[in-house]
Enzyme design. Structure first.
Site, PDB file in Angstrom:
ATOM      1  N   CYS A  45     -15.224  -2.524   0.156  1.00 33.29           N
ATOM      2  CA  CYS A  45     -14.709  -3.881  -0.030  1.00 33.29           C
ATOM      3  C   CYS A  45     -14.655  -4.187  -1.520  1.00 33.29           C
ATOM      4  CB  CYS A  45     -15.568  -4.895   0.725  1.00 33.29           C
ATOM      5  SG  CYS A  45     -14.781  -6.501   0.858  1.00 33.29           S
ATOM      6  N   ALA A  47     -11.653  -3.921  -4.984  1.00 32.40           N
ATOM      7  CA  ALA A  47     -10.420  -4.598  -5.396  1.00 32.40           C
ATOM      8  C   ALA A  47      -9.349  -4.538  -4.316  1.00 32.40           C
ATOM      9  CB  ALA A  47      -9.906  -3.970  -6.691  1.00 32.40           C
ATOM     10  N   SER A  78     -20.032  -5.526  -2.739  1.00 26.68           N
ATOM     11  CA  SER A  78     -19.055  -5.248  -1.685  1.00 26.68           C
ATOM     12  C   SER A  78     -19.480  -5.929  -0.377  1.00 26.68           C
ATOM     13  CB  SER A  78     -18.891  -3.745  -1.481  1.00 26.68           C
ATOM     14  OG  SER A  78     -20.135  -3.142  -1.217  1.00 26.68           O
ATOM     15  N   ASP A 108     -11.196   6.906  -5.241  1.00 24.42           N
ATOM     16  CA  ASP A 108     -10.652   8.223  -4.918  1.00 24.42           C
ATOM     17  C   ASP A 108     -11.682   9.331  -5.033  1.00 24.42           C
ATOM     18  OD1 ASP A 108      -7.863   7.358  -4.535  1.00 24.42           O
ATOM     19  OD2 ASP A 108      -8.101   6.711  -6.608  1.00 24.42           O
ATOM     20  N   LYS A 109     -12.539   9.184  -6.029  1.00 23.17           N
ATOM     21  CA  LYS A 109     -13.563  10.187  -6.274  1.00 23.17           C
ATOM     22  C   LYS A 109     -14.474  10.377  -5.058  1.00 23.17           C
ATOM     23  CE  LYS A 109     -15.373   9.693 -10.346  1.00 23.17           C
ATOM     24  NZ  LYS A 109     -16.240   9.142 -11.413  1.00 23.17           N
ATOM     25  N   HIS A 132      -3.774   5.652  -1.795  1.00 18.25           N
ATOM     26  CA  HIS A 132      -3.438   6.597  -2.857  1.00 18.25           C
ATOM     27  C   HIS A 132      -3.644   7.976  -2.256  1.00 18.25           C
ATOM     28  CE1 HIS A 132      -2.860   8.368  -6.720  1.00 18.25           C
ATOM     29  NE2 HIS A 132      -4.126   8.482  -7.075  1.00 18.25           N
ATOM     30  N   SER A 278      15.028  -9.748 -33.912  1.00 14.74           N
ATOM     31  CA  SER A 278      16.220 -10.000 -34.715  1.00 14.74           C
ATOM     32  C   SER A 278      17.007  -8.692 -34.800  1.00 14.74           C
ATOM     33  CB  SER A 278      15.815 -10.443 -36.118  1.00 14.74           C
ATOM     34  OG  SER A 278      15.224  -9.347 -36.803  1.00 14.74           O
ATOM     35  N   GLU A 389       6.406   3.420 -11.448  1.00 16.70           N
ATOM     36  CA  GLU A 389       5.199   3.985 -12.063  1.00 16.70           C
ATOM     37  C   GLU A 389       5.220   3.895 -13.584  1.00 16.70           C
ATOM     38  OE1 GLU A 389       2.792   4.488 -10.287  1.00 16.70           O
ATOM     39  OE2 GLU A 389       3.518   5.010  -8.289  1.00 16.70           O
ATOM     40  N   SER A 414      -8.599   2.731 -12.045  1.00 20.03           N
ATOM     41  CA  SER A 414      -9.261   3.789 -11.279  1.00 20.03           C
ATOM     42  C   SER A 414      -9.817   4.853 -12.225  1.00 20.03           C
ATOM     43  CB  SER A 414      -8.261   4.423 -10.318  1.00 20.03           C
ATOM     44  OG  SER A 414      -7.329   5.198 -11.047  1.00 20.03           O
TER      45      SER A 414
END
Ligand SMILES: NC(=O)c1ccc[n+]([C@@H]2O[C@H](COP(=O)([O-])OP(=O)(O)OC[C@H]3O[C@@H](n4cnc5c(N)ncnc54)[C@H](OP(=O)(O)O)[C@@H]3O)[C@@H](O)[C@H]2O)c1
Ligand SMILES: [Mg+2]
Lengths: 490, 474
Positions: A45, A47, A78, A108-109, A132, A278, A389, A414
């Site tokens: 829980c 981002a 969390s 991810d890790k 992801h 400019s 991306e 991340s």
């Protein structure tokens, strides 16, 4: 586990990389039906986990959270996120066996460990989703044959995912089905319903592949998005100090400058960003960016090559196995840079002044966006994906720097993006050494002097044409057009 | 202009007019160099206030001081009085039958300090050929002019003109404006006008009268205040109806036997801190409610349980618009029944969007507009802008509007779909007096003209809304 991409024959690699289609609104007419009444259990829980869950629940779906036992016992953030928002929270054993869809929204890790822990508890025929594809593509995680594996990846930070939903809109989202794991052929229906549940369908959905998502996401985040802005910040700050510009002013010009100049990207791409200058300054920025592109192109190619052949993830995973020694060391170094330590001065800088006195920053953004886009498309990634991306996400990272500067920006993104960002930064700083020797305060800190104000008409026409005919501008106009059709606010 | 010696002061003044009307608590000072315009909605008391300077009404409390010797007033009341007197004479003189009645020149001779001037002015105002006509026989416009000449030729120290331009044709209007401008160099004036755009250039100060009280007093040169006053008058005086809902996309009909909202034993708590608990509340269709309570008592939290913006709406027993919360409904299904305005919404409404699109976004319950709207919706939005007096600014960006204008627009946005429930969370918070009155004027028009239940949250007792009969205090 082997790198999944590398196990595929070339033909399929190319096919997967090139998979990307902008979906029509009519493809989402079934709304969230495919998920109605199903039990969705989110792991983690943070981002994405919290904000996606809030949206899915507000779309009428049944959402609960499972956290690792320590997080529940220690009532970690969390746990607080989930309980304070009125969600049911339980251990893996309590909730995973009841789940029809398990949303893996841990870092991810941690994916290998997490998936190994939850997979045996999952119901026969359930669905596992990611935001992801790293775990599947780079680590080659093998998922039980009876499980459906999908990806729904919002192309924005979690806070935006929520904020846009609350406004009645959404953020652009990429969806994919892992073809090796679609036993019932329901993956696409589930992914579409999930994208509707988070509001993503309103802002545009790309139907892509796990592989295209990972290879393009990694490339964008480590080069233009985080790497270029980090390197650019450090170089521009040091140059201004060397040129005798007030440190507070220099710090502020950079911290808020990226955000201000890239805001122009959102509305009208690189062309609009340069049009804010400019005419003499525009030509200057154009020339600088051409020079930068020539110097940095080999670096962008190297990043893309290392991402495609798996070198990048292999090296990074070695660091994971080594308790993040490199990552944490580099993070600490960022905290010690002169820019990071100098707070923004209490000076008024008008919106236009960020452009006028930040010509080099404009040139860096242009060079970075175009190089990342060119390199990705040369590697077989479709322009739509390459656009999201690179150009699309740049203002989002710039906004993070405005709020938090570099150290916190790195802590927020991340681990994968952060690791790649440092790699880029370490290579790019020395690469631009000679180039920076020729830089003076006219292009960073002070703005052009009056004697530089002459403009050759023919040259101006050339520059304007070159700007407008870059391929990132064509696809950008189309995709922003899709957004604007729905998003009349722009 | 008013000279120092002639400073007129109305001090805590309360004046009765035939038991019909009362001006209360008037504090007003007219000083050197000033020319005043008095304005306000119909029936607000602006004419009465001006007439007080000419000695009208019975003073109940307070005092008037510094009135000059000769005060002339031109008003419909004065005109009616003159005609009434003439008719009385008519009745009384049965024998000596007056066929024609008093002529214009006779009126001048009888009533004016400077008859010669009156005749000259009569020429200026095109009354030259009418001098021998009985004034009862004049047209409305002509008798208006006669009244003017009569007042001007009296060489007043203070001239009061109540709607002097009413009933004058364009040419006459311009003539009178020009004449008054010249006159303004020597005679101080108080002019009562309904419409700000008729305000002559020489006016220095404007008084706004509302419900028998002197509301605002603003300097003509204060452009911001002037613009706000303009809008307020527009809202108070325009005949436009509250625009209808969109007939092509109606809100689903609700079962009228069911309450709109039913909260059972509602609780909000953060960690161990209980904001409120055990709250039961039922809102029936067509009930208007006022919710009050001190800061931090959870008023906004309670509202957001209803709107679905509070995450704890899923842990409470809430029934809204036919849905038991947490039974598979989406928040958009809830929001379609609600119009919502709050300071927080105004803060969140920071997308770049035009004024018109802000109103249209109310059809979609979105902040910003993300869907192609129908022509009909666009037309309804334009009707709202006309009501607010913002038609000319429809395409301007919302974030460039004043704070008060933004609030008005958000109320229009909330009402555009005619929701069964309109929630106004401290709609006057952060607004100055003028803008508060503007917002309240708009809300009153809405309450009067629609079938929407209003839930009004506020802790200023003076911001009352007519028609609210139910109260809940936290
Ligand atoms: N952030 C973005 O902008 C973004 C955008 C698109 C996609 N994504 C993807 O979304 C996923 C989640 O990223 P995020 O940024 O939301 O992560 P995050 O904010 O770091 O949150 C991770 C959550 O996972 C929990 N967690 C950490 N280690 C765990 C473990 N070993 N076992 C179980 N739970 C663990 C954490 O809670 P505890 O530590 O308290 O257990 C935390 O709640 C990633 O796949 C990421 O690539 C992120
Ligand atoms: Mg990304």
């Amino acid at each position: 586990m082997a790198n999944y991409f590398n196990t595929l024959p070339l033909r399929e690699q190319l096919e997967q990389l090139a998979k990307c289609r902008f979906m029509d609104m009519s493809e989402f007419s079934d709304g969230v039906d495919a998920l109605k009444g199903k039990k969705m259990v989110v792991i983690g829980c943070g981002a994405q986990g919290l904000n996606q869950g809030l949206n899915l629940r507000d779309s009428g779906l049944d959402v609960s959270y499972t956290l690792r036992a320590e997080a529940i016992e220690q009532k970690r953030q969390s746990w607080k996120n989930a309980t304070e928002n009125g969600f049911t929270v339980g251990t893996y054993e309590e909730l995973i066996p009841t789940a029809d869809v398990v949303l893996n929204l841990t870092p991810d890790k941690q994916h290998t460990a997490v998936v190994n822990a939850v997979m045996p508890l999952m119901k026969e025929g359930a669905c596992l989703s990611y935001s992801h594809g790293f775990n599947i593509v780079e680590e080659g995680m093998q998922i039980r044959d009876d499980l459906t594996v999908i990806m729904v990846a919002p192309k924005c930070p979690g806070s935006e995912v929520r904020a846009e939903y609350v406004r009645g809109f959404g953020v652009p989202t990429l969806i994919a089905v892992h073809e090796d794991n679609d036993p019932k052929g329901e993956g696409l229906a589930l992914a579409k319903a999930y994208a509707v549940g988070t509001g993503g369908h309103k802002a545009g959905v790309l139907m892509s592949s796990f592989i295209a998502e990972v290879k393009s996401d990694l490339m964008g985040e480590q080069t233009i998005l985080c790497g270029m802005l980090q390197t650019g910040s450090l170089l521009c700050y040091d140059k201004m100090i060397e040129e005798g510009i007030d440190a507070g002013y220099a710090s502020k010009l950079i911290q808020y400058g990226w955000e201000t100049i890239t805001e122009a990207l959102k509305y009208g791409g690189v062309t609009n960003m340069l049009d804010r200058l400019s005419n003499p300054a525009k030509i200057k920025a154009f020339d600088l960016s051409e020079e930068l592109k020539e110097i940095m192109r080999p670096l962008y190619n190297k990043h893309q090559d290392d991402i495609i052949d798996g070198t990048f993830s292999r090296v990074m995973m070695e660091d994971w196995a080594n308790d993040d020694k490199n990552l944490l060391g580099w993070r600490a170094e960022t905290a010690e840079t002169a820019f990071e330590k100098m707070p923004a001065g209490d000076v008024e800088i008008s919106e236009q002044e960020y452009f006028d006195n930040g010509i080099l920053m404009v040139a860096m953004v242009k060079a970075g966006v175009e190089l990342a886009f060119e390199t990705m498309t040369a590697a077989g990634i479709i322009a739509d994906s390459a656009y999201y991306e690179s150009l699309h996400e740049t203002p989002l990272i710039a906004n993070t720097i405005a709020r938090k500067k570099l150290y916190e920006m790195n802590a927020t993104i991340s681990d994968t993006a952060e690791y790649g960002c440092y790699l880029y930064n370490h290579a790019c700083l020395p690469l631009l050494g000679d180039f920076m020797k020729g830089i003076k305060s006219d292009v960073i800190g002070k703005g052009l002097s009056l004697d530089d104000m002459g403009v050759d008409n023919a040259r101006l026409i050339e520059v304007n044409t070159a700007l407008r005919s870059h391929p990132v501008e064509a696809i950008g106009a189309t995709l922003r057009g899709h957004m604007a059709d729905m998003k009349k606010i722009v | 202009m008013i000279t120092v010696s002639q400073t007129i002061t109305l001090n805590d003044l309360t004046v009765n007019f035939d038991e019909r009307f009362q001006l209360t608590n008037i504090n007003w000072e007219l000083t050197t160099g000033q020319h005043w315009m008095v304005t306000g909605a119909n029936g607000a008391g602006k004419s009465a206030l001006a007439a007080v300077l000419a000695g009208a009404g019975d003073i109940i409390a307070g005092a008037v001081s510094g009135l000059p010797n000769t005060v002339s007033i031109v008003s419909f009341e004065a005109q009616a009085e003159l005609i009434a007197e003439e008719l009385k004479k008519d009745d009384a003189d049965i024998l000596d039958v007056i066929a024609e009645g008093t002529t214009v020149s006779e009126v001048f001779e009888r009533d004016c300090a400077d008859t010669q001037l009156a005749l000259e002015l009569a020429d200026v105002f095109g009354l030259g050929s009418l001098l021998d006509r009985a004034f009862r026989k004049l047209s409305t416009g002509e008798s208006r002019k006669m009244m003017l000449v009569r007042a001007l030729a009296n060489k007043p120290d203070l001239l009061i003109l109540d709607e002097p331009f009413d009933g004058l044709d364009v040419e006459m209007h311009a003539q009178l404006q020009a004449y008054l401008k010249k006159l303004s160099q020597t005679v101080p004036m108080v002019i009562v006008l309904n419409r700000l755009d008729e305000c002559p250039d020489f006016i220095t100060d404007i008084a706004y009268v509302a419900e028998g009280e002197l509301g605002q007093q603003i300097k003509r040169s204060d452009e911001k205040a002037y613009a706000e006053l303009y809008q307020l008058l527009h809202l108070k005086t325009t005949d436009l109806e509250v625009p209808a809902a969109d007939p092509e996309n109606p809100i689903p009909t609700l079962d009228s036997a069911q309450p709109l909202v039913n909260l059972k034993n509602a609780t909000i708590k953060y960690g161990d801190t209980v904001i409120f608990e055990g709250l039961n509340w039922t809102i029936q269709p067509n009930e208007h409610w006022q919710l009050s309570g001190p800061n931090g008592s959870g008023k906004t939290g309670l509202l957001s349980l209803i709107t679905g913006d509070h995450p704890q709406c899923y842990t409470n027993d809430i029934f809204v618009f036919g849905f038991k919360r947490g039974s598979g409904e989406s928040i958009w299904q809830i929001k379609q029944f609600i119009g919502y305005v709050s300071t927080a919404l105004q803060w969140e409404y920071r997308v770049s969007v035009s004024i018109r699109n802000v109103v249209i976004s109310g059809f979609y319950d979105s902040i910003g507009l993300y869907t192609k709207c129908t022509d009909r919706q666009r037309q309804i939005a334009d009707e709202w802008l006309a009501l607010l007096g913002m038609s000319e600014r429809a395409d301007q960006p919302f974030n460039k509007l004043s704070y008060g204008d933004q609030r008005l627009l958000l109320i229009a946005r909330a009402m555009v779909k005619h929701p069964p429930l309109l929630i106004l969370d401290e709609p006057c918070l952060g607004l100055d007096d003028m803008n508060r009155q503007l917002v309240l004027a708009l809300i009153e028009r809405i309450c009067a003209g629609t079938e929407t239940s209003v839930l009004y949250v506020n802790h200023h007792p003076e911001d009352k809304i007519k028609g609210i009969e139910k109260y809940l205090a936290l």
